[in-house]
Enzyme design. Structure first.
Site, PDB file in Angstrom:
ATOM      1  N   ASN A 132       0.854  -1.249   0.129  1.00 43.49           N
ATOM      2  CA  ASN A 132      -0.180  -0.120  -0.099  1.00 43.49           C
ATOM      3  C   ASN A 132       0.910   1.372   0.064  1.00 43.49           C
ATOM      4  OD1 ASN A 132       0.367  -1.254   2.877  1.00 43.49           O
ATOM      5  ND2 ASN A 132      -1.017   0.121   3.674  1.00 43.49           N
ATOM      6  N   GLU A 146      -3.059  -4.480  -3.144  1.00 45.66           N
ATOM      7  CA  GLU A 146      -3.761  -5.329  -4.167  1.00 45.66           C
ATOM      8  C   GLU A 146      -3.549  -4.731  -5.611  1.00 45.66           C
ATOM      9  OE1 GLU A 146      -4.968  -4.878  -1.270  1.00 45.66           O
ATOM     10  OE2 GLU A 146      -6.192  -6.556  -0.855  1.00 45.66           O
ATOM     11  N   CYS A 184     -10.310  -5.072   0.070  1.00 42.80           N
ATOM     12  CA  CYS A 184     -11.542  -4.306   0.146  1.00 42.80           C
ATOM     13  C   CYS A 184     -12.355  -4.569  -1.166  1.00 42.80           C
ATOM     14  CB  CYS A 184     -11.143  -2.888   0.426  1.00 42.80           C
ATOM     15  SG  CYS A 184     -10.341  -2.153  -1.224  1.00 42.80           S
ATOM     16  N   CYS A 194     -10.695  -3.158  -4.334  1.00 43.67           N
ATOM     17  CA  CYS A 194      -9.624  -4.048  -5.107  1.00 43.67           C
ATOM     18  C   CYS A 194     -10.403  -5.300  -5.585  1.00 43.67           C
ATOM     19  CB  CYS A 194      -8.728  -4.601  -3.672  1.00 43.67           C
ATOM     20  SG  CYS A 194      -7.664  -3.091  -3.546  1.00 43.67           S
TER      21      CYS A 194
END
Ligand code: THU
Length: 160
Positions: free
Chosen positions: A62, A75, A112, A115
């Site tokens: 991230n 991701e 999430c 993603c």
């Protein structure tokens, strides 16, 4: 009328050793890369690793920003990197890991919704399933057969 619209399938492995060799390697890569995440605001470090058909592994973590909404999840960083570097290569699997101390339960933090939606498009585009492996605090790994298994009834490009 009954209609088969998808197959939702997952398995839980108690530790990395129980995984197949190539999956173990991929999950380890995701775990290792968490420490490089740029997450000074949330302090929630996530790593992702993608396996391509040619055997390459592409990693991502991230990337946050002082303007909070501009940050991007691990991701999607990995996915867009793979899509840019290897536009014609099929993605066979993605592993996602969180820094161990950050996931104090047996249930790891799953990708999430944004993603998942992004993953759906990659899977749909290549018309081949992408296996999803997710791990958190302990060595337990959730393995989903495809992206469809983590985002049932998804909106995708086939509707457009
Ligand atoms: N994050 C990810 O990298 N992947 C997810 O699937 C969920 C959340 C990141 C975004 C943000 O940098 C931090 O975790 C806290 O939300």
């Amino acid at each position: 009328m009954k209609k088969m619209v998808g197959e939702f399938h997952y398995e839980i492995y108690d530790n990395l050793e129980a995984l197949k060799t190539d999956d173990k390697k991929l999950v380890k890569a995701a775990i290792e890369t968490t420490s490089d995440a740029y997450a000074p605001y949330s302090k929630f470090k996530v790593g992702a690793s993608i396996r391509l058909d040619n055997g390459s592994i592409v990693i991502g973590h991230n990337q946050e920003n002082a303007v909070y909404p501009l940050g991007l999840c691990a991701e999607r960083v990995a996915l867009f990197s793979a899509g840019s570097q290897y536009p014609n290569e099929t993605i066979t699997a993605i592993a996602v890991a969180t820094e161990k101390k950050l996931a104090p339960t047996d249930i790891p933090p799953f990708p999430c919704g944004s993603c998942r939606q992004t993953l759906v498009e990659f899977e749909s585009k290549q018309q081949q399933p992408i296996k999803v492996l997710v791990t958190g605090t302990n060595e337990r790994v959730f393995v989903f057969k495809s992206v469809q298994s983590i985002l049932p009834f998804a909106f995708n490009d086939l509707f457009l």
